[in-house]
Design an enzyme around this catalytic site. Structure first.
Site, PDB file in Angstrom:
ATOM      1  CB  SER A  36      -0.929  -0.007   1.215  1.00 46.43           C
ATOM      2  OG  SER A  36      -0.177  -0.193   2.406  1.00 46.43           O
ATOM      3  CG  ASN A 123      -3.702  -4.961  13.001  1.00 45.12           C
ATOM      4  OD1 ASN A 123      -3.114  -4.840  11.931  1.00 45.12           O
ATOM      5  ND2 ASN A 123      -4.071  -6.140  13.485  1.00 45.12           N
ATOM      6  CB  THR A 168     -42.065  24.472  -7.889  1.00 41.39           C
ATOM      7  OG1 THR A 168     -43.211  24.949  -8.598  1.00 41.39           O
ATOM      8  CG2 THR A 168     -41.854  25.335  -6.655  1.00 41.39           C
ATOM      9  CG  HIS A 169     -43.152  20.958 -10.435  1.00 43.61           C
ATOM     10  ND1 HIS A 169     -43.282  19.660  -9.996  1.00 43.61           N
ATOM     11  CD2 HIS A 169     -43.841  21.714  -9.542  1.00 43.61           C
ATOM     12  CE1 HIS A 169     -44.046  19.626  -8.904  1.00 43.61           C
ATOM     13  NE2 HIS A 169     -44.391  20.867  -8.610  1.00 43.61           N
ATOM     14  CG  ASN A 298     -18.802  23.566 -24.412  1.00 44.11           C
ATOM     15  OD1 ASN A 298     -19.876  23.970 -24.858  1.00 44.11           O
ATOM     16  ND2 ASN A 298     -17.916  22.905 -25.135  1.00 44.11           N
ATOM     17  CD  GLU A 303     -20.679  20.645 -19.242  1.00 43.08           C
ATOM     18  OE1 GLU A 303     -21.364  19.896 -19.937  1.00 43.08           O
ATOM     19  OE2 GLU A 303     -19.772  21.354 -19.702  1.00 43.08           O
ATOM     20  CE1 TYR A 330      -6.068  -3.494   9.236  1.00 45.79           C
ATOM     21  CE2 TYR A 330      -5.216  -5.703   8.826  1.00 45.79           C
ATOM     22  CZ  TYR A 330      -5.344  -4.385   8.448  1.00 45.79           C
ATOM     23  OH  TYR A 330      -4.768  -3.951   7.287  1.00 45.79           O
ATOM     24  CD  GLN A 335      -2.772  -2.536   2.228  1.00 44.24           C
ATOM     25  OE1 GLN A 335      -2.101  -2.824   3.212  1.00 44.24           O
ATOM     26  NE2 GLN A 335      -2.512  -3.024   1.035  1.00 44.24           N
ATOM     27  CE  LYS A 338      -4.198   2.771   5.188  1.00 42.42           C
ATOM     28  NZ  LYS A 338      -5.153   1.631   5.251  1.00 42.42           N
TER      29      LYS A 338
HETATM   30  N1  ARG Z   1      -1.097  -1.384   5.393  1.00 42.71           N
HETATM   31  C1  ARG Z   1      -1.984  -1.923   6.353  1.00 42.71           C
HETATM   32  C2  ARG Z   1      -3.352  -1.236   6.262  1.00 42.71           C
HETATM   33  O1  ARG Z   1      -3.444  -0.265   5.633  1.00 42.71           O
HETATM   34  C3  ARG Z   1      -1.456  -1.708   7.720  1.00 42.71           C
HETATM   35  C4  ARG Z   1      -1.964  -2.694   8.721  1.00 42.71           C
HETATM   36  C5  ARG Z   1      -1.443  -4.037   8.408  1.00 42.71           C
HETATM   37  N2  ARG Z   1      -1.788  -4.979   9.414  1.00 42.71           N
HETATM   38  C6  ARG Z   1      -1.783  -6.286   9.185  1.00 42.71           C
HETATM   39  N3  ARG Z   1      -2.154  -7.042  10.132  1.00 42.71           N
HETATM   40  N4  ARG Z   1      -1.438  -6.773   8.024  1.00 42.71           N
HETATM   41  O2  ARG Z   1      -4.329  -1.648   6.796  1.00 42.71           O
END
Ligand code: ARG
Length: 473
Positions: A36, A123, A168-169, A298, A303, A330, A335, A338
């Protein structure tokens, strides 16, 4: 499903099918699939702040020594400086932002770096980082929302008495002031600010100390890290602390509503700037031409605001679906929170900035066209009915009398105000010489001077109230 089972004897396989490098290639793919760092490096500052607070707490609790703490802080300072300067080399082999920072720390300060992770897990670490990062993002977005609301107030003030048709409408309904119409968006954005501020309360809680899922056997002081990181409260349950992403969903929901509001305004700008309406001209810098039709201008920015609302709403849905079947606690699924979160913040931040600029300097209303349009659709018919009610006619009868007068005016192709009094009296004998005043656009809007009304005085009061509720610019 495609069959990916490699042939039993790789040597017998046709060239280019399953080569001896198969294991290697899949390993690369898995690495790319599971890592990640390409996106979560954005959490670096939050990660370092979280690590610093954790290390200080560990030292205060005598879990690590003072020398270790000094080394860790020195190492984190150096890493922060490197990241800031763009010198830090992120490695996909190290999976995520947490492993990248930790590995560099150990390379820089030795064993102290290896002690940092005592009593902690990635975690609770990642949950802490995301919350810290999002808290900062919300504060930035609140400031941008306030700036946009100031722009709406300024434009509304200029046009507190500018008449336009209210719809309205999408049919002409009653005359309103352009300022009043603009302040409707301020009212939406005011709720958006409330919602974001409310979501922030649940963002700003500390999961640190939950460790992997069950807490830790070390004598940690969660209250200390909470206070140092500026969290308002602790997440009360370690299992929930590492798996909860409600706060991200709440934020995405609030962000989606902001985008929906801005999309509605954008849609109005698209309509209003089309020659059919001709209510406003948008500054050239918010528009583009056509590659083939030389006459086109435009409204690209509105838009795209409308279009980008779709991706933010999509991120909300992605986060909800992400969570719906996750068992405690967890899971690596998390992940995936994000990218939607980051893109929501980025899209909203840009949209708010560009809309603030557009509202402040990019909208030129054509007051005459708006006024003419308000005259077109018998917009003061309700005012005539109200006038007759004041003369003693029950409202339903007044409604019927005016409906017939409108039909007559339509036949003649004129406005209600153009009907001679004698003709009007055929439908409504109560009409007197003073009826003309009730039919003017100005009279119509001025009469709605209660709180929340469209009268210029009520609009100015709404602007004053909005400004008083906003942080000074
Ligand atoms: N990159 C992981 C995430 O965004 C971090 C946590 C990883 N924890 C694990 N038990 N693999 O969630």
């Amino acid at each position: 499903m495609p069959d990916r089972t490699p042939p039993r004897d790789p040597a017998a396989a046709p060239a280019g099918a399953w080569s001896g490098r198969f294991t290697e290639a899949v390993a690369d793919l898995v690495k790319r699939y599971t890592s990640s760092v390409d996106f979560d490096h954005r959490l670096a500052a939050a990660d370092i702040a979280g690590s610093r607070a954790h290390a200080r707490m560990l030292a205060a609790q005598r879990v690590i020594g003072e020398k270790d703490l000094a080394d860790i802080e020195r190492g984190l300072d150096a890493i922060a400086a490197d990241i800031e300067a763009g010198r830090f080399e992120w490695s996909r082999d190290l999976e995520d932002v947490h492993f990248n920072v930790e590995r560099r720390l150990t390379e820089t300060v030795g064993d102290a770096g290896k002690r940092l992770h005592t009593g902690r897990s990635r975690n609770d670490q990642v949950a802490t980082d995301v919350r810290l990062w999002l808290r900062g993002a919300i504060d930035d977005l609140l400031a941008r929302l306030a700036a946009l609301r100031h722009a709406f107030c300024d434009l509304a003030e200029k046009h507190a008495a500018t008449i336009m048709p209210g719809f309205t409408h999408l049919q002409v309904a009653q005359p309103v002031t352009f300022g009043h119409h603009l302040m409707a968006y301020d009212a939406m954005l005011a709720r958006d600010m409330e919602r974001l501020a409310d979501a922030r309360k649940r963002v700003n809680r500390s999961p640190l100390g939950a460790a992997a899922l069950a807490g830790t056997s070390f004598p940690i002081d969660r209250e200390r890290t909470r206070a140092e990181l500026g969290f308002d409260a602790l997440c009360p349950n370690s299992l929930d602390a590492v798996s909860d992403r409600d706060f991200a969903i709440e934020f995405a929901a609030a962000a989606s509503l902001v985008m929906v509001h801005l999309s509605r305004f954008a849609e109005e700008l698209v309509l209003w700037s089309s020659p059919r309406f001709g209510f406003v001209t948008l500054a050239d810098r918010f528009c583009t031409g056509s590659s083939i039709m030389p006459q086109k201008k435009n409204p690209d920015v509105p838009e795209l605001v409308r279009g980008k609302s779709g991706r933010v709403v999509g991120h909300l849905v992605a986060l909800l679906v992400l969570m719906k079947a996750q068992p405690l606690a967890y899971n690596k699924d998390n992940q995936e929170d994000k990218e939607p979160l980051f893109d929501t913040v980025d899209t909203l931040a840009d949209t708010l900035a560009i809309m603030a600029d557009l509202v402040a300097t990019g909208i030129e209303p054509d007051a005459q066209r708006m006024r003419d349009a308000a005259r077109e659709g018998y917009a003061t018919a309700t005012d005539l009915a109200d006038y007759l009610v004041r003369k003693g006619l029950p409202f339903r009868d007044a409604h019927e009398a005016v409906a017939r007068a409108v039909r007559r005016a339509e036949e003649k192709g004129c406005g209600l105000e153009d009907l001679p009094l004698a003709e009007l009296r055929a439908f409504a004998p109560q009409a007197g010489e003073d009826v003309a005043a009730a039919l003017t656009l100005e009279g119509s809007v001025a009469s709605r001077d209660h709180p929340g009304g469209t009268a210029p005085s009520a609009v100015r009061a709404a602007i004053a109230a909005a400004r008083a509720s906003l942080p000074a610019r």
